[in-house]
Design a protein around this motif. Structure first.
Motif, PDB file in Angstrom:
ATOM      1  N   GLU A   1       0.816  -1.216   0.000  1.00 60.67           N
ATOM      2  CA  GLU A   1       0.000   0.000   0.000  1.00 60.67           C
ATOM      3  C   GLU A   1       0.849   1.264   0.000  1.00 60.67           C
ATOM      4  O   GLU A   1       0.451   2.285  -0.546  1.00 60.67           O
ATOM      5  CB  GLU A   1      -0.930  -0.008   1.223  1.00 60.67           C
ATOM      6  N   CYS A   2       2.042   1.199   0.614  1.00 66.29           N
ATOM      7  CA  CYS A   2       2.890   2.385   0.720  1.00 66.29           C
ATOM      8  C   CYS A   2       3.968   2.443  -0.364  1.00 66.29           C
ATOM      9  O   CYS A   2       4.774   3.378  -0.373  1.00 66.29           O
ATOM     10  CB  CYS A   2       3.556   2.418   2.098  1.00 66.29           C
TER      11      CYS A   2
ATOM     12  N   VAL B   1      -2.898  10.459   4.122  1.00 64.88           N
ATOM     13  CA  VAL B   1      -2.093   9.294   3.755  1.00 64.88           C
ATOM     14  C   VAL B   1      -1.955   8.429   5.010  1.00 64.88           C
ATOM     15  O   VAL B   1      -1.866   8.958   6.122  1.00 64.88           O
ATOM     16  CB  VAL B   1      -0.705   9.728   3.222  1.00 64.88           C
TER      17      VAL B   1
ATOM     18  N   CYS C   1       2.701   4.627   6.439  1.00 67.79           N
ATOM     19  CA  CYS C   1       3.577   4.872   5.289  1.00 67.79           C
ATOM     20  C   CYS C   1       4.714   5.836   5.628  1.00 67.79           C
ATOM     21  O   CYS C   1       5.646   6.003   4.829  1.00 67.79           O
ATOM     22  CB  CYS C   1       2.763   5.429   4.121  1.00 67.79           C
TER      23      CYS C   1
ATOM     24  N   ALA D   1       5.094   9.102   5.702  1.00 64.61           N
ATOM     25  CA  ALA D   1       5.339  10.094   4.651  1.00 64.61           C
ATOM     26  C   ALA D   1       6.189  11.244   5.186  1.00 64.61           C
ATOM     27  O   ALA D   1       6.064  11.658   6.333  1.00 64.61           O
ATOM     28  CB  ALA D   1       3.999  10.626   4.136  1.00 64.61           C
TER      29      ALA D   1
END
Length: 279
Positions: free
Chosen positions: A160-161, A228, A232, A234
């Motif tokens: 997913e990331c 997000v 992940c 970010a």
């Protein structure tokens, strides 16, 4: 005279039967997919079933009592899906598992009502138990509202990331609600979903409320928040990015975020694409 009275009676009966048939047909359940549900009350001990067959919609439950079992199904083509919900009001929500119930929402779980509560389906379906909370002065006149959004399961959870491939970039560009160039000025860490703060330099594609593509630059210079997953991790960096996002539960969620140089190279090398690509 008697024959006239008999004829009048027969006409009246015929008209009554026609009206009754029309009423019966109009109130009969239809075969179309149901996206939303609105109801009120309920039994203190009973569980009311609610079946929804759309990718997005809303459940509105006034004066809640007892519980609802809300079965989500995206309909045809949804063999598995990633779902997110927003919940507000005096209720506790649980996701039905194979052997237990997993908490999804409660009014005092410490998370803001605007947060997305996300999960994956068990095959083609996902069932949520919405249990009315104890009455309190705070929620006396309020309703329980549950907004849901289902997305076909195309990526595995562990990927997913990962960055989007060139093929995924073109497809995502054409399916996104917003595509914009900009610089990432900050990442605000949240519990489940972080906020990317994008300062827009150019709008490449923007789907308006009428599902039409709008490429005006009314948002240039403004900051746009895009959610997000926190897992992940970010981070914002130097340079310009192309942010592709879709609307989910009223918020923009990130789909792909290539650097402008990477996106421009992909467009040059792309032989075919589902739509016209801009840089």
């Amino acid at each position: 005279m008697k024959s006239l009275m008999l004829i009048s009676t027969l006409i009246f009966v015929a008209v009554f039967l026609v009206l009754l048939l029309a009423t019966t047909v109009s109130t009969a359940p239809t075969s179309t997919d149901q996206c939303d549900w609105t109801g009120s009350g309920g039994s203190g001990k009973g569980v009311r079933p609610v079946y929804l067959r759309c990718s997005r919609g809303t459940v509105s439950w006034r004066y809640p009592r007892g519980a609802l079992r809300v079965v989500l199904s995206g309909g045809e083509g949804f063999h598995g899906f990633h779902a997110c919900v927003k919940v507000s009001g005096p209720a506790r929500v649980y996701l039905e598992g194979k052997t237990s119930l997993r908490p999804v929402y409660s009014p005092n779980d410490g998370k803001h009502e605007s947060y997305h509560r996300c999960f994956r389906s068990n095959g083609q379906l996902a069932a949520l138990y919405v249990e009315a909370d104890e009455p309190s002065p705070e929620y006396k006149w309020k309703i329980v509202q549950l907004q849901y959004d289902l997305e076909k399961e195309e990526k595995k959870e562990e990927s997913e990331c990962m960055p989007c491939s060139k093929e995924e970039l073109a497809k995502t560009y054409c399916q996104s609600d917003l595509v914009a160039r900009g610089t990432l000025s900050a990442v605000e860490k949240k519990t489940d979903l972080d906020d990317l703060v994008l300062r827009v330099t150019k709008i490449l594609s923007d789907i308006n409320e009428d599902n039409e593509v709008d490429t005006n630059n009314s948002h240039v210079g403004k900051e746009v928040r895009i959610k997000v997953p926190s897992k992940c991790d970010a981070r914002h960096g130097q340079g310009e990015f192309v942010i592709m996002a879709r609307k989910r539960l009223g918020d923009l969620t990130l789909a792909c975020a290539p650097r402008l140089e990477t996106w421009a190279e992909a467009v040059r090398e792309m032989k075919t694409a589902p739509c016209v690509l801009r840089t």
